[in-house]
Design a protein around this motif. Structure first.
Motif, PDB file in Angstrom:
ATOM      1  N   GLY A 173       0.808  -1.212   0.000  1.00 45.57           N
ATOM      2  CA  GLY A 173       0.000   0.000   0.000  1.00 45.57           C
ATOM      3  C   GLY A 173       0.845   1.267   0.000  1.00 45.57           C
ATOM      4  O   GLY A 173       1.973   1.289  -0.505  1.00 45.57           O
ATOM      5  N   GLU A 174       0.305   2.340   0.552  1.00 52.88           N
ATOM      6  CA  GLU A 174       0.984   3.637   0.587  1.00 52.88           C
ATOM      7  C   GLU A 174       2.361   3.485   1.221  1.00 52.88           C
ATOM      8  O   GLU A 174       2.497   2.918   2.303  1.00 52.88           O
ATOM      9  N   ASN A 175       3.387   4.020   0.537  1.00 56.96           N
ATOM     10  CA  ASN A 175       4.745   3.747   1.001  1.00 56.96           C
ATOM     11  C   ASN A 175       5.718   4.851   0.624  1.00 56.96           C
ATOM     12  O   ASN A 175       5.387   5.770  -0.135  1.00 56.96           O
ATOM     13  N   ASP A 176       6.935   4.745   1.148  1.00 57.36           N
ATOM     14  CA  ASP A 176       7.999   5.729   0.887  1.00 57.36           C
ATOM     15  C   ASP A 176       9.003   5.237  -0.140  1.00 57.36           C
ATOM     16  O   ASP A 176      10.085   5.793  -0.290  1.00 57.36           O
ATOM     17  N   GLY A 177       8.655   4.179  -0.852  1.00 59.14           N
ATOM     18  CA  GLY A 177       9.564   3.569  -1.811  1.00 59.14           C
ATOM     19  C   GLY A 177      10.115   2.252  -1.320  1.00 59.14           C
ATOM     20  O   GLY A 177      10.549   1.418  -2.110  1.00 59.14           O
ATOM     21  N   LEU A 178      10.070   2.030   0.008  1.00 54.95           N
ATOM     22  CA  LEU A 178      10.524   0.767   0.601  1.00 54.95           C
ATOM     23  C   LEU A 178       9.601   0.276   1.708  1.00 54.95           C
ATOM     24  O   LEU A 178       9.331  -0.907   1.818  1.00 54.95           O
ATOM     25  N   VAL A 179       9.131   1.195   2.553  1.00 56.59           N
ATOM     26  CA  VAL A 179       8.363   0.832   3.746  1.00 56.59           C
ATOM     27  C   VAL A 179       6.972   1.452   3.667  1.00 56.59           C
ATOM     28  O   VAL A 179       6.829   2.636   3.354  1.00 56.59           O
ATOM     29  N   SER A 180       5.959   0.646   3.970  1.00 58.32           N
ATOM     30  CA  SER A 180       4.596   1.171   3.943  1.00 58.32           C
ATOM     31  C   SER A 180       4.335   2.043   5.165  1.00 58.32           C
ATOM     32  O   SER A 180       4.986   1.907   6.211  1.00 58.32           O
ATOM     33  N   VAL A 181       3.373   2.952   5.016  1.00 60.48           N
ATOM     34  CA  VAL A 181       3.000   3.823   6.129  1.00 60.48           C
ATOM     35  C   VAL A 181       2.502   2.997   7.306  1.00 60.48           C
ATOM     36  O   VAL A 181       2.871   3.243   8.464  1.00 60.48           O
ATOM     37  N   GLU A 182       1.683   2.012   7.025  1.00 55.16           N
ATOM     38  CA  GLU A 182       1.139   1.169   8.094  1.00 55.16           C
ATOM     39  C   GLU A 182       2.243   0.455   8.864  1.00 55.16           C
ATOM     40  O   GLU A 182       2.193   0.334  10.087  1.00 55.16           O
ATOM     41  N   SER A 183       3.251  -0.012   8.164  1.00 57.84           N
ATOM     42  CA  SER A 183       4.338  -0.734   8.820  1.00 57.84           C
ATOM     43  C   SER A 183       5.219   0.178   9.655  1.00 57.84           C
ATOM     44  O   SER A 183       5.795  -0.243  10.654  1.00 57.84           O
ATOM     45  N   ALA A 184       5.332   1.446   9.262  1.00 57.27           N
ATOM     46  CA  ALA A 184       6.252   2.363   9.934  1.00 57.27           C
ATOM     47  C   ALA A 184       5.703   2.930  11.236  1.00 57.27           C
ATOM     48  O   ALA A 184       6.460   3.470  12.051  1.00 57.27           O
ATOM     49  N   LEU A 185       4.394   2.824  11.455  1.00 55.84           N
ATOM     50  CA  LEU A 185       3.797   3.403  12.660  1.00 55.84           C
ATOM     51  C   LEU A 185       3.966   2.463  13.846  1.00 55.84           C
ATOM     52  O   LEU A 185       3.661   1.274  13.760  1.00 55.84           O
ATOM     53  N   TRP A 186       4.438   3.032  14.948  1.00 61.31           N
ATOM     54  CA  TRP A 186       4.658   2.222  16.151  1.00 61.31           C
ATOM     55  C   TRP A 186       4.475   3.082  17.394  1.00 61.31           C
ATOM     56  O   TRP A 186       4.896   4.230  17.425  1.00 61.31           O
ATOM     57  N   GLY A 187       3.867   2.505  18.407  1.00 61.84           N
ATOM     58  CA  GLY A 187       3.688   3.222  19.660  1.00 61.84           C
ATOM     59  C   GLY A 187       2.431   4.076  19.642  1.00 61.84           C
ATOM     60  O   GLY A 187       1.708   4.166  18.652  1.00 61.84           O
ATOM     61  N   ASN A 188       2.190   4.736  20.774  1.00 58.03           N
ATOM     62  CA  ASN A 188       1.012   5.579  20.905  1.00 58.03           C
ATOM     63  C   ASN A 188       1.203   6.955  20.295  1.00 58.03           C
ATOM     64  O   ASN A 188       0.241   7.672  20.021  1.00 58.03           O
ATOM     65  N   VAL A 189       2.461   7.357  20.100  1.00 54.98           N
ATOM     66  CA  VAL A 189       2.767   8.668  19.536  1.00 54.98           C
ATOM     67  C   VAL A 189       3.410   8.469  18.170  1.00 54.98           C
ATOM     68  O   VAL A 189       4.485   7.869  18.067  1.00 54.98           O
ATOM     69  N   TYR A 190       2.767   8.935  17.136  1.00 53.05           N
ATOM     70  CA  TYR A 190       3.327   8.778  15.797  1.00 53.05           C
ATOM     71  C   TYR A 190       2.879   9.927  14.910  1.00 53.05           C
ATOM     72  O   TYR A 190       1.929  10.648  15.215  1.00 53.05           O
ATOM     73  N   ALA A 191       3.577  10.066  13.798  1.00 53.21           N
ATOM     74  CA  ALA A 191       3.262  11.129  12.841  1.00 53.21           C
ATOM     75  C   ALA A 191       3.377  10.572  11.432  1.00 53.21           C
ATOM     76  O   ALA A 191       4.301   9.796  11.138  1.00 53.21           O
ATOM     77  N   ILE A 192       2.448  10.964  10.582  1.00 54.35           N
ATOM     78  CA  ILE A 192       2.509  10.621   9.158  1.00 54.35           C
ATOM     79  C   ILE A 192       2.720  11.918   8.390  1.00 54.35           C
ATOM     80  O   ILE A 192       1.900  12.829   8.467  1.00 54.35           O
ATOM     81  N   LEU A 193       3.822  12.000   7.672  1.00 56.15           N
ATOM     82  CA  LEU A 193       4.158  13.219   6.942  1.00 56.15           C
ATOM     83  C   LEU A 193       3.656  13.117   5.503  1.00 56.15           C
ATOM     84  O   LEU A 193       4.139  12.304   4.723  1.00 56.15           O
ATOM     85  N   ARG A 194       2.655  13.948   5.200  1.00 55.71           N
ATOM     86  CA  ARG A 194       2.116  14.014   3.842  1.00 55.71           C
ATOM     87  C   ARG A 194       2.076  15.482   3.428  1.00 55.71           C
ATOM     88  O   ARG A 194       1.011  16.123   3.494  1.00 55.71           O
ATOM     89  N   PRO A 195       3.184  16.045   3.012  1.00 57.20           N
ATOM     90  CA  PRO A 195       3.203  17.474   2.666  1.00 57.20           C
ATOM     91  C   PRO A 195       2.382  17.766   1.421  1.00 57.20           C
ATOM     92  O   PRO A 195       2.110  16.877   0.617  1.00 57.20           O
ATOM     93  N   LYS A 196       1.993  19.030   1.273  1.00 52.99           N
ATOM     94  CA  LYS A 196       1.266  19.438   0.085  1.00 52.99           C
ATOM     95  C   LYS A 196       2.164  19.318  -1.137  1.00 52.99           C
ATOM     96  O   LYS A 196       3.376  19.292  -1.037  1.00 52.99           O
ATOM     97  N   GLY A 197       1.555  19.285  -2.296  1.00 54.47           N
ATOM     98  CA  GLY A 197       2.330  19.169  -3.522  1.00 54.47           C
ATOM     99  C   GLY A 197       2.230  17.774  -4.109  1.00 54.47           C
ATOM    100  O   GLY A 197       1.581  16.885  -3.567  1.00 54.47           O
ATOM    101  N   LYS A 198       2.934  17.559  -5.211  1.00 61.97           N
ATOM    102  CA  LYS A 198       2.834  16.302  -5.950  1.00 61.97           C
ATOM    103  C   LYS A 198       3.976  15.338  -5.662  1.00 61.97           C
ATOM    104  O   LYS A 198       4.017  14.253  -6.212  1.00 61.97           O
ATOM    105  N   ARG A 199       4.900  15.735  -4.787  1.00 61.25           N
ATOM    106  CA  ARG A 199       6.112  14.950  -4.640  1.00 61.25           C
ATOM    107  C   ARG A 199       6.015  13.881  -3.546  1.00 61.25           C
ATOM    108  O   ARG A 199       6.254  12.718  -3.780  1.00 61.25           O
ATOM    109  N   GLY A 200       5.692  14.296  -2.337  1.00 55.12           N
ATOM    110  CA  GLY A 200       5.745  13.381  -1.212  1.00 55.12           C
ATOM    111  C   GLY A 200       7.161  13.300  -0.650  1.00 55.12           C
ATOM    112  O   GLY A 200       8.050  14.071  -1.039  1.00 55.12           O
ATOM    113  N   ILE A 201       7.383  12.355   0.252  1.00 56.28           N
ATOM    114  CA  ILE A 201       8.682  12.223   0.920  1.00 56.28           C
ATOM    115  C   ILE A 201       9.127  10.769   0.835  1.00 56.28           C
ATOM    116  O   ILE A 201       8.413   9.864   1.270  1.00 56.28           O
TER     117      ILE A 201
END
Length: 453
Positions: free
Chosen positions: A391-419
């Motif tokens: 699914g949604e990913n950074d080129g290697l790791v999915s967003v769902e897989s990267a989230l851990w713990g009670n405190v987390y952040a998903i960075l989705r900046p404006k624009g067409k590029r992403g991170i």
């Protein structure tokens, strides 16, 4: 605006100087005055090449030596373009206005053309050399394009204009960064209670002359941070790297007397750090653990590749990687173990045995690319594969897989590029308007300080 006016004034003076022979062919001036004008033009041309007028405010502390050279390089390219355009116009006017083409007139006309071509070329070469020396944003790609395409008409015009824009944008960005750091220098907003331990991901090492984290550590240091590095092997199992990391943390605390560390770990480094904290006794020496783009739940595409790849291919790749990694400093590299520990099967099983420690503050960060072209090679190649399986990913790791713990952040900046996965460690040292990776880490560490870590 003042800077642009100053630059335009300097460009016009320089264009007039370079085109002085052509101007003199149109204006009747006696011998002594002609010689004086030519001497003054030659002097100003030499001066502009040695000390190019940039139009910047003098005495500004934010203008470091590198930034001054950036500004000079871009100014010289601008001056070359205006001088060349002025020379072309002057030559066309001269061609139409000369009433009689004698041998002397022809030589004078050819000489004037050679003067503006030579003068513009010297300015352009000087500017490009300065930028190639100090610019970070040019990268290998533009340096290679400049080397191969400088002589191709039209293409080179576009390339020179692009280099000018890159240099101007880099100058403005870096100058703003210097001014911001100067303002908050006394606050030491990144001087946390416990030092930072920055932990690299798989297939990389903490090299002395090539920092895994790009320009990020320098930015943190300028704002008061104390930084150490994990120094674990680049390719080994999570258990092996975790034990190495735990030993590193314990030795560091004993040697410095810092009590604990704040771990910031990227990619597989986050799994290594969790193992060190949960299994190897590093919890007593760890205040916080921040994981960046870490595959906590693994990568399903890695399971697929390992299952489908023939045994011979796996062993061949492992042997080649292990040999290369051993030469780079790994004691006992194990390519297959490192890759296997990144699979969803291995991570889901490992999570059951790696409980979070109540005394450690956990937080995680995930990012995503919006299209394959958002990442450099090989992330632009793997993006669609990971998207299909994870699914949604950074080129290697999915967003769902990267989230851990009670405190987390998903960075989705404006624009067409992403991170991308590499953007989060400033791998390409690239500035782009939607996301400032250096400022992200400054704010992250500032938040740790405010929380008392």
């Amino acid at each position: 605006m003042i800077r642009k006016i100053k630059r335009l004034s300097a460009a016009l003076l320089l264009a007039a100087g370079i085109n002085m022979p052509g101007i003199l062919s149109l204006v009747r001036v006696d011998g002594p005055k002609t010689a004086l004008l030519l001497i003054c033009s030659a002097f100003f041309f030499l001066y502009a090449n040695i000390l190019p007028p940039t139009g910047n405010r003098k005495g500004v502390s934010a203008d470091t030596g590198r930034l001054r050279q950036l500004s000079k390089g871009s100014a010289l390219i601008l001056y070359a373009g205006i001088a060349c355009l002025a020379g072309l116009v002057c030559s066309l006017v001269s061609f139409r206005e000369i009433p009689e083409w004698t041998a002397g007139r022809v030589l004078q006309y050819v000489f004037s053309i050679l003067c503006w071509l030579f003068g513009s070329g010297i300015l352009l070469l000087n500017g490009c050399l300065r930028l190639m020396t100090v610019s970070v944003q040019m990268g290998i790609r533009y340096r290679l394009l400049l080397f191969l395409c400088w002589w191709i008409p039209v293409v080179n015009l576009f390339l020179f204009y692009r280099l000018y824009r890159l240099a101007e944008q880099e100058y403005e960005t870096e100058r703003e960064k210097e001014e911001l750091n100067a303002v908050r220098k006394e606050n030491e907003c990144c001087h946390t209670r416990y030092p930072l331990l920055m932990v690299h991901g798989v297939f990389f090492r903490d090299f002395r002359f090539f920092n895994y984290w790009g320009r990020v550590p320098g930015e943190l240091l300028r704002n008061g941070a104390v930084i150490y590095y994990g120094n674990q092997q680049s390719a080994a199992s999570v258990a092996v790297c975790g034990r190495e990391l735990a030993e590193r943390i314990k030795n560091l605390v004993e040697e410095t007397g810092c009590g604990k560390v704040n771990i910031i770990a990227h990619s597989k480094g986050g799994l290594d750090a969790r193992y060190a904290v949960s299994k190897c006794g590093a919890a007593d020496y760890t205040a916080s653990l921040t994981t960046i783009n870490t595959p906590h739940r693994g990568c399903f595409f890695a399971d697929y590749l390992l299952e489908k790849a023939p045994e011979g291919v796996r062993q061949f790749l492992a042997a080649r990687y292990n040999g290369a990694l051993r030469r780079l400093g790994d004691n006992s590299p194990d390519f297959l173990s490192a890759v296997t520990d990144l699979t969803a099967k291995a991570c889901l099983a490992g999570n059951e045995n790696l409980p979070d420690c109540p005394s450690v503050y956990y937080q995680s960060v995930a990012t995503s690319m919006k299209k394959a072209r958002s990442g450099r090679f090989p992330l632009n190649m793997s993006y669609h594969l990971v998207k299909h399986f994870d699914g949604e990913n950074d080129g290697l790791v999915s967003v769902e897989s990267a989230l851990w713990g009670n405190v987390y952040a998903i960075l989705r900046p404006k624009g067409k590029r992403g991170i991308s996965h590499g953007d989060m460690i400033d791998l390409n040292r690239e500035n782009f308007p939607e996301f400032d990776v250096r400022e992200f880490y400054v704010n992250l560490v500032k938040d740790l300080k405010e929380k008392g870590y």
